[in-house]
Write an enzyme that holds these catalytic residues in place. Structure first.
Site, PDB file in Angstrom:
ATOM      1  CB  SER A  67       8.775   9.102  26.796  1.00 47.44           C
ATOM      2  OG  SER A  67       9.379   8.685  25.784  1.00 47.44           O
ATOM      3  CD  GLN A 119       1.435  -3.997  21.943  1.00 48.68           C
ATOM      4  OE1 GLN A 119       0.453  -4.853  21.535  1.00 48.68           O
ATOM      5  NE2 GLN A 119       1.664  -2.875  20.906  1.00 48.68           N
ATOM      6  CG  HIS A 131       0.848  -4.628  14.422  1.00 53.49           C
ATOM      7  ND1 HIS A 131       0.518  -4.799  13.288  1.00 53.49           N
ATOM      8  CD2 HIS A 131       2.181  -5.126  14.473  1.00 53.49           C
ATOM      9  CE1 HIS A 131       1.221  -5.977  12.958  1.00 53.49           C
ATOM     10  NE2 HIS A 131       2.140  -6.046  13.589  1.00 53.49           N
ATOM     11  N   GLY A 135       3.956   8.134  13.048  1.00 52.82           N
ATOM     12  CA  GLY A 135       3.492   8.928  14.006  1.00 52.82           C
ATOM     13  C   GLY A 135       3.600  10.416  13.620  1.00 52.82           C
ATOM     14  CD  GLU A 151      18.831   8.475 -10.385  1.00 53.73           C
ATOM     15  OE1 GLU A 151      18.010   7.995 -11.126  1.00 53.73           O
ATOM     16  OE2 GLU A 151      19.991   8.884 -10.650  1.00 53.73           O
ATOM     17  CB  SER A 202      13.648   8.132 -20.424  1.00 52.74           C
ATOM     18  OG  SER A 202      14.113   7.216 -20.176  1.00 52.74           O
TER      19      SER A 202
END
Length: 335
Positions: A56, A89, A111, A137, A234, A255
């Site tokens: 990072s 955090q 958040h 992100g 699907e 359909s």
């Protein structure tokens, strides 16, 4: 009864509350990178704060930032944005942020988990607010670069300055969020609805429904490869139709046989008992019991999570999907 949400767009907002402020983005993962780049490209002053040198750190340097150790970024900052994982955090706040807080600083979250469940309890002399993009992100960045934006939620927990909402909207604007819309909410509402959505639909409910349908077909003697296409692969096409055109747009695209079967059988599968269990799951989040359970699990090294990931990795669904990946990718249009 629900009320109509307050939605802000570009015309309602300005970057002025953030101009001249030193912003520390803590973390440079999916969201951290998008935030740092978008805020910088919007003309704001951004520093990236990281725990250690590594991938990072090198990515931030490659993107033109001069990253700093977390505490060094915080010491110089007026605004601190938490974009490290939820469960990290609290420790980052306690060891890297709290010792350097000054009156008038801003703490920003994407958040509400740590604030709502009181894992982080900031002093009363700082602003605490949230800007929560409703997308990953890379999409936040991609939409911004292309002139669009991902909708965001904004909320204020502490308004020491009297201008916390204006500052939240300024960050939302800098992210590109007000190009679409910034919806005003609360930390409580964002946290609880996010967790309930993840558990009952986005991660838990949809995955378990797909697994149950796939396993039922295989147990009935159908080939796993055919079952995988019908019950798992699907789904993306249907969700894309709903995302682009709503439920009615999706129904117009399938359909009459699919519509009739969906209306008659769908309510048998998702029945009142299912709704009762959904409400139970939601109440577990609202009461705080899920948060307590997850915090305890995390503290024990996440054994339940690790077991679930291991079982999924070895599952017939996952193994079948890997075998079919070559077929699926071969048919994907080349951009």
């Amino acid at each position: 009864m629900s009320h109509i949400a307050k939605i802000y767009t570009d015309k309602d907002t300005t970057l002025d509350p953030m101009k001249g402020k030193k912003i520390a983005v803590l973390g440079y993962g999916s969201q951290g990178r998008a935030w740092a780049l978008n805020l910088r490209d919007s003309g704001l002053q951004v520093t990236v704060g990281l725990e250690r040198e590594g991938k990072s750190w090198e990515q931030a340097k490659a993107d033109g930032f001069t990253p700093k150790k977390t505490e060094d970024a915080v010491k110089d900052a007026d605004v601190v944005i938490f974009l490290v994982p939820d469960m990290a955090q609290r420790l980052v706040y306690r060891e890297r942020v709290q010792p350097y807080l000054r009156e008038g600083m801003d703490l920003v979250f994407a958040h509400g988990f740590n604030i709502h469940y009181r894992l982080i309890e900031p002093p009363s002399n700082v602003d605490v607010y949230m800007v929560a993009p409703k997308g990953p992100g890379p999409i936040v960045r991609d939409f911004y670069v292309k002139g669009g934006g991902v909708p965001v939620l904004v909320a204020v927990h502490q308004n020491h300055s009297g201008k916390a909402l204006e500052k939240a909207l300024a960050i939302a604007k800098a992210l590109g969020g007000t190009r679409a819309g910034a919806i005003e909410t609360t930390f409580k509402e964002e946290t609880e609805t996010d967790l309930i959505g993840e558990q009952t639909i986005l991660v838990g409910g949809v995955m378990e429904l797909m697994k149950a349908a796939f396993e039922t077909l295989v147990e009935m003697g159908y080939q796993p490869e055919v079952a995988y296409f019908e019950t798992i692969n699907e789904l993306k096409m249907i969700v894309d139709l709903i995302y682009d055109k709503g439920f009615m747009g999706m129904l117009r695209a399938v359909s009459d046989t699919a519509k009739y079967g969906g209306f008659t059988v769908g309510k048998q599968v998702i029945n009142e008992e299912t709704r009762r269990r959904l409400r139970e799951a939601a109440e577990k989040v609202r009461s705080g019991k899920f948060a307590e359970e997850w915090i305890e699990e995390y503290g024990r090294g996440s054994p339940t999570l690790s077991k679930g990931l291991e079982e999924m990795d070895k599952s017939l669904e996952e193994q079948t999907g890997r075998r079919l990946k070559e077929i699926i990718e071969r048919g994907r249009p080349k951009s």
